[in-house]
Write a protein that holds these residues in place. Structure first.
Motif: not given
Lengths: 578, 578
Positions: B404, B407-409, B545-546, B551, B555
């Motif tokens: 966070k 800014g790492v996805e 949802k948790h 993601e 992907k």
């Protein structure tokens, strides 16, 4: 506003644009538009900085028309700060210009595979996207200067500073004002980080050659607009208080009410208010050759802003808002207006939400990183953010992250977003809004302060739980509708107590679009926006348990009223029962 | 184990203790005990570092008896890392000693108003709590040396290092082993931060003068224990593989299966495995005069641990576990066993979860803070944590926060807790456990790797979604029960394929407590534990949802099998339907 512009930043071979009629979104504007698109098109569990998030810029229904006060822009996405839906609302010139360029929405989609930074230029001839790595790590002020040197002074810029490029969750999207300064911001929720993730440094808009949008019934529209404008002029808040002293007129008011959160929400009154009040601010501005009364966009007649010059009479920043003065002032124990104005300037330049930053510094002070009241230390903390040092990265990600990283227990956030400038223990209605808003803690989502403290739209005792749920519910519904029109939220002061002014707003919408909406239809619009947002948040994993204030507001009493927050959880859960 | 010890760190005038019979919790042990107490006594929305959280130490049902393998301790609280319920499980001497001292649970409650640090000393004469600010910011190794100099070498220490004092979410609770070294850890979920928030630096335990717990039916108990021990000896995993090479025997196995997460989960095989495998590790240990086969607590007969000496033959750390070697090795692209062992030592000394730290460094490397493969840089990052610099504070709060802040996805976490050493795209069963466990991503919560890869307890194809939900469900239930007995989880390898060994475990419990439980009753115990935990998490705001992987696992394909995670969301939602 007969088309939607999509910019796919992740397309093979570089960014690609497409235009389409707003099918499925026809007639929507502002927040109704952004929230509808997010709700329909963004996967609720996607990473906010990932390719599936979308950043949407939507002018309001009346933006780009001759209507007064219609220059608000909605910026929407899945928020990196809250993880929920976000509509961040800004003044400045962009809404009018985007509307006149014919766009009901501009949507940034996808993300580039590499780190290249882009400029998007939009004028009457279309859209041009160019790689512009020379803009890397420019502050918003230098960036706008550079854009002016390239594109002249008829432009409007929508941009990010260093914070957005670094994808910080407190990063804002800056929007230039009438003087082409990056002083208006879609501040809340980290929308700037999403723009940074899309690698768009700036959108340069030029509406030269484009015309004002024309109503279906020009005569009725003009009449309604006139009545509406007169209503704003005669209202004491929008006609006198806000123009004279700006939003900072509230400092004395909220402090007097004992709801001015001081030193990270420890007390409700600050001994230093007289030095940072709106009255003192206006006097200082005037004495230094600045302006105490100024609009932030074409068509504004309230003119609650101003120009703040430094001691030498040189421009420093626009007039800091009440929430900014509080965030960097009382909340940090700081009573130095020049220091606060400098922090406002730094926030605008780096592209940071002033509320989130002030709340964050308050938490950092509680963590021992600086003493309360030490303005120089606070300024240096903001500079760390601009530099992107590890400490700056922490702070730039907001109060919740800062509290977590430094092990601080007293962190004033809901859904990860910092509280604004009103303590819910002394202004209970706003506490209901903070807790239950789809946006995280957000005063603008349902400004119960108006009724609790200023007795606008009725009178609900701020110190008691009774009536607050209903008050917040009605305000949240009305606000969602106003945020969709492009109207500045401050019109609410007038329309809440002046039925004819509210009717004039409805008449304007009807005359412009050829509709026959009633007041009830406006309410239904607000409800439908909230429904979309609540639905998105539920699919993102939010529950009633997230509609709660932090524990310490229920445990610690706030002087001088020595109350905790009194509204019961089960009552909070009824806010959206209508 | 006929009493519960409560230590109220927040009492007026200083910490106070009280003892009570375990009414309402009678007969519970380990995880069943910690989760029952948290579920009943801790407000689900309380701040994890606040006065309302509780930190519970509970030996298992068979701890303190003559039973082999019964030395596991459950450490429970509301987790600062996940925000949900937490049971973190550790070897070392404490479970046996606490049980022999007669405590079914030790509960730390409240928190002091000031920053004073305390030592808790417990022996047959009772409990003594003293302020000990001289212990401030000692590492676990120095701390234990100091405790030995004060209390002799018959003690067991339960302590926090610098990370716990700084309330970092990756902070562990250290527990001394048979050599009085702080090498065993309740690592996961930030339990050390909760101990730090309670301001307890160390609990010193001395069971001198206390006796082994005696069964209701000593003869039957002894017989069952013998059959149970024989079962472990004859099983190839618990009798040969684990003793010879330790848990690190898995490096080659998981790499061969293509499920070894390499360079922050980018590929499933690491070219450097031969240099860091269990085989190489055991050889190195033996050659340097260490030990390749060693137990972590009295009564252990599997002896999967060892002693890792440095190049000069001096003790450096205990044998790093498979997950540690992976976390600091392949996940960071590092193939240097000595560097990995040094990081293990640093983690143990600062009091950090090795899995969380390795995953965090992987994310930090993706953020550009160091190059993958740079062991020296990785070591320095861990040292930052020990020093508590801003960068160290970020890293010490784990992978989710680090991702966070920078800014790492691509951040491999579920419910805020980092993935362990198995990629769910190549070992689908463990992905179901990561996603749905009440604990956040946790391999020990339902170790489907056993069946997917080692074909223990059946054979479920690791590369297909079919059968994984049922597999994970059954393992999560069984694990919750095992974690309540005080048994080391590694007994599962034997009891899953050897009915007589499982029966011997049930017989031991029955003989000890005078019960007549069946295998089904053990299953019911497991279900009741999970039910408590799920209920707490729901009240803390967790939803289906948790129960999702990040993601990017859906992907990005993982070489060499080039698969994404295939189990459907709606199937994940059926894990707890029984």
């Amino acid at each position: 506003m007969d088309k939607i512009l999509r910019i796919n930043m992740g397309a093979e071979g570089g960014p690609q644009t497409s235009e389409e009629p707003p099918d499925g979104y026809a007639g929507l504007g502002g927040r109704a538009m952004t929230s509808a698109i997010i709700s329909k098109e963004v996967p609720p569990l996607c990473h906010p900085l990932g390719q599936d998030n979308k950043l949407i810029f939507a002018p309001g229904m009346l933006s780009g028309t001759a209507s007064v006060m219609s220059g608000r822009l909605s910026v929407g996405c899945k928020s990196p700060l809250t993880g929920g839906i976000k509509e961040s609302n800004s003044g400045g010139q962009a809404a009018q210009v985007i509307a006149r360029l014919g766009y009901a929405a501009i949507i940034l989609e996808g993300k580039p595979k590499d780190d290249t930074l882009y400029k998007v230029f939009i004028n009457k001839d279309g859209v041009k996207i160019t790689p512009e790595n020379s803009l890397r790590m420019l502050g918003n002020y230098d960036l706008v200067d550079k854009m002016m040197s390239e594109h002249g002074d008829k432009i409007t810029c929508v941009s990010i500073g260093q914070a957005g490029e670094m994808k910080m969750s407190a990063a804002s999207v800056a929007i230039t004002d009438m003087e082409l300064r990056p002083t208006r911001h879609a501040g809340r929720g980290g929308v700037g980080a999403v723009m940074g993730a899309k690698r768009v440094k700036v959108i340069v808009l030029d509406d030269t050659g484009m015309k004002m949008r024309t109503p279906k019934d020009p005569k009725k529209f003009k009449e309604a607009n006139k009545i509406f404008a007169e209503g704003l002029k005669k209202n004491p808040v929008t006609g006198q208080g806000l123009p004279a002293f700006g939003t900072n007129v509230l400092t004395n008011v909220i402090n007097e009410a004992g709801g001015y959160p001081t030193r990270n929400f420890k007390t409700g009154q600050f001994e230093g208010v007289s030095k940072i009040s709106g009255e003192t601010q206006a006097e200082t501005e005037t004495a230094r050759g600045g302006l105490a009364t100024h609009g932030c966009h074409r068509g504004c007649i309230i003119k609650c802003s101003g120009i703040y010059n430094d001691k030498d009479g040189n421009y420093l920043t626009k007039q800091p808002e009440y929430e900014t003065v509080w965030a960097h002032g009382g909340n940090c124990g700081i009573n130095d207006l020049d220091a606060i104005a400098l922090m406002d300037r730094l926030d605008d330049d780096f592209g940071l939400d002033t509320i989130e930053m002030g709340a964050t510094i308050g938490v950092a002070m509680d963590a021992g990183l600086a003493e309360f009241g030490d303005a120089e230390a606070a300024i240096n903390l903001i500079k760390e953010v601009g530099k992107g040092t590890p400490l700056g990265r922490i702070l730039g990600n907001g109060a919740a992250i800062t509290g977590k990283v430094f092990g601080v227990e007293r962190v004033p956030v809901v859904k990860g977003q910092a509280f604004p400038a009103y303590d819910p223990r002394a202004v209970h209605g706003i506490g209901v809004t903070y807790a239950t808003s789809t946006m995280g803690a957000d005063h603008t989502a349902g400004y119960a302060v108006a009724t609790n403290i200023m007795k606008v739209g009725g009178d609900v005792d701020p110190l008691k739980p009774e009536g607050q749920v209903e008050l917040s519910r009605n305000l949240q519904i009305a606000t969602a509708a106003i945020d969709s029109t492009g109207m500045c939220l401050f019109i609410a002061f007038a329309i809440m107590d002046q039925p004819e002014t509210f009717q004039a707003l409805v008449d304007m919408l009807n005359a412009f679009y050829g509709l026959s909406m009633t007041g009830d239809d406006v309410t239904e619009l607000g409800k439908s926006v909230l429904k979309n947002e609540r639905d998105f948040n539920a699919r993102a994993g939010f529950t009633a348990k997230h509609d709660r204030l932090p524990e310490f507001f229920k445990k610690e009493t706030l002087p001088p009223h020595n109350l905790t927050f009194q509204v019961k959880d089960e009552d909070l859960d009824t806010v959206f029962n209508w």
